[in-house]
Design an enzyme around this catalytic site. Structure first.
Site, PDB file in Angstrom:
ATOM      1  N   ASP A 242       0.959  -1.258   0.051  1.00 52.27           N
ATOM      2  CA  ASP A 242      -0.065   0.159  -0.224  1.00 52.27           C
ATOM      3  C   ASP A 242       0.986   1.206   0.118  1.00 52.27           C
ATOM      4  O   ASP A 242       2.131   1.112   0.219  1.00 52.27           O
ATOM      5  CB  ASP A 242      -1.067   0.008   1.148  1.00 52.27           C
ATOM      6  CG  ASP A 242      -2.249   0.874   0.837  1.00 52.27           C
ATOM      7  OD1 ASP A 242      -2.090   1.845   0.058  1.00 52.27           O
ATOM      8  OD2 ASP A 242      -3.343   0.916   1.647  1.00 52.27           O
TER       9      ASP A 242
HETATM   10  C1  BGC Z   1      -5.168   3.346  -0.130  1.00 45.73           C
HETATM   11  C2  BGC Z   1      -5.093   2.218  -1.261  1.00 45.73           C
HETATM   12  C3  BGC Z   1      -4.824   3.125  -2.440  1.00 45.73           C
HETATM   13  C4  BGC Z   1      -3.362   3.885  -2.588  1.00 45.73           C
HETATM   14  C5  BGC Z   1      -3.035   4.608  -3.544  1.00 45.73           C
HETATM   15  C6  BGC Z   1      -3.672   4.119   0.045  1.00 45.73           C
HETATM   16  O1  BGC Z   1      -3.937   5.247   0.925  1.00 45.73           O
HETATM   17  O2  BGC Z   1      -4.896   2.552   1.356  1.00 45.73           O
HETATM   18  O3  BGC Z   1      -6.428   1.623  -1.411  1.00 45.73           O
HETATM   19  O4  BGC Z   1      -4.696   2.131  -3.472  1.00 45.73           O
HETATM   20  O5  BGC Z   1      -3.479   4.859  -1.192  1.00 45.73           O
HETATM   21  O6  BGC Z   1      -4.012   5.684  -3.764  1.00 45.73           O
END
Ligand code: BGC
Length: 831
Positions: A242
């Site tokens: 993530d």
């Molecule tokens: C989220 C993800 C997301 C990523 C990119 C993170 O803060 O938890 O679900 O894909 O950011 O935006």
């Protein structure tokens, strides 16, 4: 296990026989520096190209309701589909597959290869801020919808990413929380959707979560990322972190994390190459990660010599995205109450066309079509309920709109009444750019500042302009974001200081709520000057760099009484009143959890007042997750529309006027009050969140506690009635259920099957074991076939660390929802 949306679906993107050879040949030509570079984002959304091996750059984007692309701005609009709770409410994996196909079209249009979706965490508690972004409280429903979605994307040549692995079921302290989850619970609930989707739809990526599970942060969790995922389940795709979740070079690469995002500065890249060279990191672990990335590239046709797994000439035919968005929305709407069959409305009815319809609610005009956070995309065009009804009602039908209540208890983005621009200054006071700002909110990435301004040269940003109040009285102003601000309204300085709370979420500047800074007495119609100066506008966290802050405002309170009176008067004068109630971006979003299920503002009071004025009051609930509805027995109808995507208003008109049936069934139990919900603890204690309820979440918990929710899991009325007539259970554990449409309209029924363990046998819980949907004309009988999976009769045995089938006499129940069995049978599993 059942295949997603039809047997053999995943064969439509099978690997070519030469992938293995091409990948190995490419690895052999890379040195440790190039390998380490490939495992690290080159920017926010992509991996680098390696021309020496014929590898093109791979681009990722959020998901899940649209494809945002590499920017974060309304200039790059995206088709916006209904949110995940809505899609799951369709109980239709084939529809999820269609949605996946449409999103793949969008991805191709935007040059995106990997969609960072679906989110398959579970609805452990209704308080979770990202509840709207996950499918269900049930692992089987989650898995089936998720598998359909993955299949639709990948058969169209775009990679899907299962996220967030695992137990990322709430937002509070999400970067650091250590979730303590029992082994059996982890297997039977939280890992189960990942396991089934990997087995049936073979997703090409999986995203490792921010949180820890049982003591280890997920990006370093060797037991889960290698032991379970690779060795037990045979996952051969890429594990991507993530965003900002990877913390340690050696522990991450040895814990099974392939790619660290976002770039350009991550714990991989040069740090990983150095660790391999000096022997602190294992080169074979790095090679394994590179192998996964190159296999993904081959599957996508980004590695020279490899044909894509889903070649362009074998992909599904193009679809009309807006039509799919509209149809999906209608099929997701859940009709919770319909007294005297008030819905569908008959627009030809003389009384409707005489006194007409009073449409009430802020969201009826300013539709809330999606939830907040990284799931945000920017729609090109939105059909509000008001637009939808206006277009669908026969000409001449009176249709009025009244706002009724201000949704927000806090501050809103400075939009209504504001004319604003942002001026970017360099250190010497030089103006670097000057740009209009429609809603007082700045969300710029460092690379795409207005006017091409240089991020490093930026010294301050001033957001300035005028505000013309609609109301006399005290107006509240506030700031959003982190840093040093000076806020001035009509010559008075309301705030001059630093805002940087110690416990802020690392992405607070993007997802945080506005903070009130002071009030100013104003006179309606008299414009005043406003200015918000950000003295340290550059925000950076890891590789994330940008400018994110904003001006917020709340109208003087007197306005609300007048708005409510106006709405009540409109309702009284109309034949039918439709109130659209909604949550806001400060209620349902990534980055924080809810503390209450109350509708924000005075909306409950508004509904009660309108219902008292007009017995034909229908309430449309525009929320991604459960809200309390204390008035639900006092109104004629309640229709849940979730966050319905850009065509939500058109779909709403289709359903209200009977052109489409509200086809949804609840994918999550709807409590009457927060205090009734079985799991309410989402705040870690001393950094630890204990899943003490074990497998007792959702309907399993309600049944165990013999408690009554407002509406049960699986509930939803539709526009016709059904009888479940007959059930046959074949030796191969397939159920054939005959159902008859006993109403007067064609319709769709979702036949649900629940399995209960024999009395006295410890586990498994009564659980959803399968479902199927059928359509039938009035009077017609049709059959639904539902195969019961072995897992319905199994528990995870912590002694043998394996699945074991528990012998005994099981009760198989066919049901309309979790609390209304209609037919049953017994199944004996011999010991
Ligand atoms: C989220 C993800 C997301 C990523 C990119 C993170 O803060 O938890 O679900 O894909 O950011 O935006």
């Amino acid at each position: 296990m059942a295949s997603p949306a039809g047997s053999g679906a995943a064969d439509t993107y099978a690997d070519a026989p030469d992938y293995h050879r091409l990948v190995e040949a490419a690895i052999a030509r890379l040195d440790p520096d190039a390998k380490a570079r490939l495992l690290s984002g080159q920017d926010l959304w992509s991996l680098p190209a390696l021309p020496e091996i014929g590898l093109a750059s791979l681009v990722m984007s959020d998901g899940p309701v649209g494809v945002r692309g590499s920017g974060w701005s309304p200039d790059d609009p995206s088709l916006t589909l209904p949110s995940p709770t809505a899609l799951a409410a369709s109980w239709d994996p084939a529809l999820a597959r269609t949605v996946g196909r449409v999103l793949a079209q969008e991805a191709h249009r935007k040059g995106v290869h990997v969609l960072l979706a679906p989110t398959i965490n579970l609805h452990r508690s209704p308080l979770s801020g990202r509840h709207f972004e996950a499918y269900s409280e049930d692992p089987l429903l989650t898995a089936r919808i998720g598998a359909g979605y993955v299949t639709g994307l990948q058969e169209s040549g775009v990679a899907a990413t299962l996220k967030h692995f695992v137990a990322n079921d709430a937002e509070t302290e999400r970067f650091t929380v250590d979730n303590h989850v029992g082994e059996q619970t982890l297997r039977e609930l939280y890992l189960a959707p990942f396991e089934e989707i990997i087995a049936t739809a073979r997703p090409w990526l999986l995203m490792s979560a921010y949180n820890s599970v049982n003591g280890s942060t997920m990006t370093e969790h060797r037991a889960l990322q290698i032991g379970v995922l690779r060795e037990e389940w045979g996952f051969d795709g890429v594990v991507v972190s993530d965003w900002l979740a990877a913390r340690d070079t050696v522990r991450a690469i040895e814990g099974g994390l392939d790619v660290a995002m976002p770039g350009p500065h991550t714990v991989y890249g040069p740090a990983l190459a150095a660790a391999v060279r000096n022997g602190t990191a294992d080169e074979t672990a790095m090679d394994e990660a590179v192998r996964h990335v190159l296999l993904l590239a081959a599957r996508l046709g980004l590695l020279k010599g490899a044909g894509p797994a889903a070649p362009a000439d074998r992909r599904p035919s193009p679809l009309d995205g807006a039509a799919v968005a509209r149809d999906t929305a209608a099929r997701s709407f859940v009709l919770l109450r319909n007294e005297g069959g008030i819905l569908p409305l008959d627009p030809a009815d003389d009384t409707i066309s005489g006194d007409g319809i009073a449409l009430i609610g802020h969201a009826a005009r300013h539709a809330r079509i999606l939830g907040g956070g990284s799931a945000t995309v920017f729609p090109g065009h939105v059909v509000s309920p008001l637009d939808g009804l206006r277009a669908a009602l026969p000409a001449g039908t009176p249709l009025t709109w009244a706002q009724g209540a201000d949704l927000s208890e806090g501050l809103n983005s400075a939009a209504d009444g504001f004319t604003l621009r942002a001026v970017l200054h360099g250190a010497d006071g030089k103006v670097l750019a000057d740009t209009p700002l429609p809603d007082g909110r700045i969300r710029w990435m460092a690379e795409t500042l207005p006017g091409g301004a240089d991020f490093d040269a930026l010294d301050s940003v001033e957001l300035l302009g005028t505000f013309t109040p609609r109301t006399d009285g005290p107006h509240t102003f506030g700031t959003r974001g982190l840093g040093a601000f000076r806020l001035t309204v009509d010559g008075a300085t309301l705030f001059d200081g630093l805002h940087r709370p110690a416990d802020a979420d690392p992405l607070e500047a993007v997802t945080g709520r506005p903070v009130p800074r002071g009030t100013v007495d104003m006179r309606a119609g008299h414009p005043v000057e406003v200015s918000l100066l950000a003295r340290e506008p550059r925000m950076s966290y890891g590789s994330l760099r940008g400018v994110t802050f904003g001006l917020a405002h709340r109208e003087a309170p007197g306005e609300e009484d007048r708005l409510i009176e106006e709405a009540v008067a409109a309702a009284r004068a109309a034949h039918t009143a439709i109130v659209v109630v909604a949550t806001t971006e400060t209620v349902e979003s990534e980055g924080f959890d809810r503390s209450s299920l109350r509708l924000p503002g005075r909306q409950d009071e508004l509904v009660a007042r309108v219902a008292a004025a007009n017995p034909r009051t229908l309430v449309v609930v525009n929320a991604g997750a459960p809200v309390e509805m204390p008035w639900r027995e006092d109104v004629a109808a309640v229709l849940l529309t979730w966050f319905p995507g850009e065509q939500g208003g058109a779909a709403l008109a289709d359903v209200l006027l009977g052109r489409a049936e509200p086809g949804g069934r609840l994918p999550t139990t709807w409590p009457a009050r927060l205090n009734d919900a079985p799991v309410r603890q989402v705040t870690p204690q001393g950094g630890v969140l204990r899943y003490d309820e074990d497998t007792s979440i959702g309907y399993r918990a309600w049944q165990r506690h013999r408690a009554e929710p407002a509406y049960a899991f699986g509930y939803g009325q539709g526009y016709t009635t059904w009888e479940h007539e007959h059930l046959v259970l074949a030796d191969d554990r397939t159920l054939r259920v005959r159902v008859r449409n006993t109403g007067s309209r064609p319709g769709r029924e979702v036949v649900q099957v629940y399995v209960s363990a024999p009395e006295g046998l410890k586990g498994p819980d009564r659980r959803l074991a399968g479902f199927a949907s059928v359509t039938a004309d009035p009077g017609e009988s049709v059959e639904a076939d539902i195969a019961l999976p072995e897992r319905a009769f199994q528990i995870w045995d912590t002694a043998t660390r394996n699945w074991t089938t528990r012998p005994g006499r099981y009760v198989i129940q066919v049901a309309r929802h979790a609390m209304s069995p209609t037919l049953d049978a017994e199944l004996h599993i011999p010991g």
